[in-house]
Motif scaffolding. Structure first.
Motif, PDB file in Angstrom:
ATOM      1  N   SER A 155       0.733  -1.464   0.198  1.00 30.26           N
ATOM      2  CA  SER A 155       0.106  -0.215  -0.037  1.00 30.26           C
ATOM      3  C   SER A 155       0.982   1.566  -0.211  1.00 30.26           C
ATOM      4  CB  SER A 155      -1.009   0.183   1.246  1.00 30.26           C
ATOM      5  OG  SER A 155      -2.204  -0.686   0.917  1.00 30.26           O
ATOM      6  N   HIS A 156       0.650   1.677  -0.855  1.00 28.92           N
ATOM      7  CA  HIS A 156       1.321   3.293  -0.422  1.00 28.92           C
ATOM      8  C   HIS A 156       2.380   3.877  -1.627  1.00 28.92           C
ATOM      9  CE1 HIS A 156      -1.843   5.111   2.075  1.00 28.92           C
ATOM     10  NE2 HIS A 156      -1.275   3.549   3.002  1.00 28.92           N
ATOM     11  N   GLU A 157       2.597   2.912  -2.208  1.00 26.45           N
ATOM     12  CA  GLU A 157       4.241   2.555  -2.698  1.00 26.45           C
ATOM     13  C   GLU A 157       3.777   3.306  -3.754  1.00 26.45           C
ATOM     14  OE1 GLU A 157       7.021   2.851  -2.397  1.00 26.45           O
ATOM     15  OE2 GLU A 157       7.496   2.301  -0.591  1.00 26.45           O
ATOM     16  N   ASP A 158       2.003   2.685  -4.572  1.00 24.45           N
ATOM     17  CA  ASP A 158       2.209   2.944  -6.248  1.00 24.45           C
ATOM     18  C   ASP A 158       1.406   4.090  -5.813  1.00 24.45           C
ATOM     19  OD1 ASP A 158       0.574   1.448  -5.635  1.00 24.45           O
ATOM     20  OD2 ASP A 158       1.021   0.442  -7.692  1.00 24.45           O
ATOM     21  N   GLY A 159       0.742   4.621  -4.772  1.00 23.88           N
ATOM     22  CA  GLY A 159      -0.126   5.571  -4.635  1.00 23.88           C
ATOM     23  C   GLY A 159      -1.968   4.895  -4.399  1.00 23.88           C
ATOM     24  N   LEU A 160      -1.480   3.786  -4.084  1.00 21.72           N
ATOM     25  CA  LEU A 160      -2.536   2.840  -4.510  1.00 21.72           C
ATOM     26  C   LEU A 160      -2.499   1.906  -3.101  1.00 21.72           C
ATOM     27  CD1 LEU A 160      -3.467   1.615  -8.324  1.00 21.72           C
ATOM     28  CD2 LEU A 160      -4.628   3.826  -6.697  1.00 21.72           C
ATOM     29  N   LEU A 161      -3.656   1.651  -2.592  1.00 18.32           N
ATOM     30  CA  LEU A 161      -4.142   0.879  -1.513  1.00 18.32           C
ATOM     31  C   LEU A 161      -3.704  -0.807  -2.231  1.00 18.32           C
ATOM     32  CD1 LEU A 161      -7.165   1.389   0.251  1.00 18.32           C
ATOM     33  CD2 LEU A 161      -4.783   2.410   0.678  1.00 18.32           C
ATOM     34  N   GLU A 162      -2.956  -1.613  -1.328  1.00 15.98           N
ATOM     35  CA  GLU A 162      -2.239  -3.450  -1.825  1.00 15.98           C
ATOM     36  C   GLU A 162      -3.474  -3.700  -2.294  1.00 15.98           C
ATOM     37  OE1 GLU A 162       0.724  -6.687  -0.050  1.00 15.98           O
ATOM     38  OE2 GLU A 162      -0.378  -4.742   0.885  1.00 15.98           O
ATOM     39  N   TYR A 163      -3.340  -5.032  -3.212  1.00 18.88           N
ATOM     40  CA  TYR A 163      -4.099  -5.739  -3.798  1.00 18.88           C
ATOM     41  C   TYR A 163      -4.675  -6.819  -2.106  1.00 18.88           C
ATOM     42  CZ  TYR A 163      -0.399  -7.960  -4.420  1.00 18.88           C
ATOM     43  OH  TYR A 163       1.103  -8.771  -4.659  1.00 18.88           O
ATOM     44  N   PRO A 164      -5.497  -7.667  -2.101  1.00 16.22           N
ATOM     45  CA  PRO A 164      -6.110  -8.794  -1.018  1.00 16.22           C
ATOM     46  C   PRO A 164      -4.954  -9.670  -1.421  1.00 16.22           C
ATOM     47  CG  PRO A 164      -8.131  -8.442  -2.606  1.00 16.22           C
ATOM     48  CD  PRO A 164      -6.802  -7.403  -2.974  1.00 16.22           C
ATOM     49  N   SER A 165      -4.728 -10.558  -0.126  1.00 13.41           N
ATOM     50  CA  SER A 165      -3.955 -11.543  -0.854  1.00 13.41           C
ATOM     51  C   SER A 165      -4.897 -13.162  -0.261  1.00 13.41           C
ATOM     52  CB  SER A 165      -2.338 -11.301   0.040  1.00 13.41           C
ATOM     53  OG  SER A 165      -1.672 -10.137  -0.155  1.00 13.41           O
ATOM     54  N   TYR A 166      -3.986 -14.425  -0.692  1.00  7.09           N
ATOM     55  CA  TYR A 166      -4.998 -15.519  -0.099  1.00  7.09           C
ATOM     56  C   TYR A 166      -3.784 -16.420   0.359  1.00  7.09           C
ATOM     57  CZ  TYR A 166      -9.451 -12.655  -1.670  1.00  7.09           C
ATOM     58  OH  TYR A 166     -10.102 -12.048  -1.651  1.00  7.09           O
ATOM     59  N   THR A 167      -4.407 -17.426   0.706  1.00  8.92           N
ATOM     60  CA  THR A 167      -2.853 -18.787   1.059  1.00  8.92           C
ATOM     61  C   THR A 167      -3.767 -19.735   0.656  1.00  8.92           C
ATOM     62  OG1 THR A 167      -0.608 -19.396   1.656  1.00  8.92           O
ATOM     63  CG2 THR A 167      -2.764 -18.358   2.786  1.00  8.92           C
ATOM     64  N   LYS A 168      -3.335 -21.071   1.322  1.00  8.32           N
ATOM     65  CA  LYS A 168      -3.395 -22.054   0.906  1.00  8.32           C
ATOM     66  C   LYS A 168      -4.297 -22.838   2.335  1.00  8.32           C
ATOM     67  CE  LYS A 168       0.266 -23.986   0.191  1.00  8.32           C
ATOM     68  NZ  LYS A 168       0.864 -22.827  -1.263  1.00  8.32           N
TER      69      LYS A 168
END
Ligand code: ADE
Length: 229
Positions: free
Chosen positions: A173-186
């Motif tokens: 989040s914030h590195e490219d001016g946007l919020l981070e996308y959601p993450s998922y795992t097994k």
């Protein structure tokens, strides 16, 4: 990078001994020194505050201990430091501020308490370094310590080598001016909730497009002000 912190509650900064920043200190990437402002007082009660001139509620931090602490710290180091005073009346701290400060060789943080620090301290500090008054956000904390902890963590993790995988810094989040996308795992299905099938598709282009879209959707929903910028 060298970081000096001046505070009347130095033990708050014991937390900087653990996790990634703690490791960066042991490997020498970060040289953090915490100073007790009361060590620069000369009376029996180690007094750091006094009543405000002009009256009013609360106490103000006296200039003399601050002058001695800053002289002591800055005298030890060759480079002109950036001297940061956390303050709700300061400029806003952002990822861009963290990135800018992560390139400085020496940061000094002065933690105010009570109703603040005698204003002449900021003026004097400007003779010793580049002074910045920085706010964590539009709310009031009891003192600068927690704000400094947050700033040191945000700045410290941007120093090359502190975070093991530098790629993990890029997609946040914030590195490219946007919020981070959601993450998922097994597992792919957990308590009836499915992870988005596109992430299991092996199609890198589709994954990248989906993540970008999610960044935009989230930012529009949660932080429309970022899109306006
Ligand atoms: N000290 C008290 N409140 C603060 C804030 N919001 N940011 C930085 N320092 C502070």
């Amino acid at each position: 990078m060298r970081i000096d912190v001046v505070s009347i509650f130095p033990t708050i900064f014991d937390a900087l001994e653990v996790s990634l920043l703690g490791k960066a200190r042991t490997t020498g990437l970060l040289d953090v020194r915490v100073h007790d402002l009361r060590d620069y007082t000369h009376d029996r009660h180690r007094t750091v505050d006094d009543t405000p001139y002009g009256g009013g509620a609360g106490m103000v931090m006296k200039p003399e201990p601050w002058g001695e602490a800053l002289d002591d710290i800055v005298g030890e180091v060759d480079q002109r430091p950036v001297i940061i005073f956390p303050s709700p009346a300061g400029e806003r701290f952002t990822q861009a501020t963290a990135r800018e400060l992560s390139a400085a060789p020496h940061l000094v943080f002065g933690c105010g308490r009570y109703e603040g620090i005698d204003e002449r301290v900021f003026d004097y500090a400007a003779e010793l370094g580049d002074v910045r008054l920085i706010s964590l956000g539009d709310y009031v904390l009891n003192g600068g310590e927690v704000a400094v902890m947050a700033m040191v963590e945000a700045i410290g993790r941007l120093i090359p080598g502190v975070v093991g995988n530098p790629e993990s810094l890029v997609e946040e989040s914030h590195e490219d001016g946007l919020l981070e996308y959601p993450s998922y795992t097994k597992p792919s299905v957990w308590r009836g909730r499915e992870a988005p099938p596109v992430l299991l598709s092996g199609n890198h282009g589709a994954v990248a497009a989906w993540r970008r879209e999610q960044q935009l959707v989230r930012t529009r929903e949660r932080r429309p002000d970022l899109l306006a910028d």
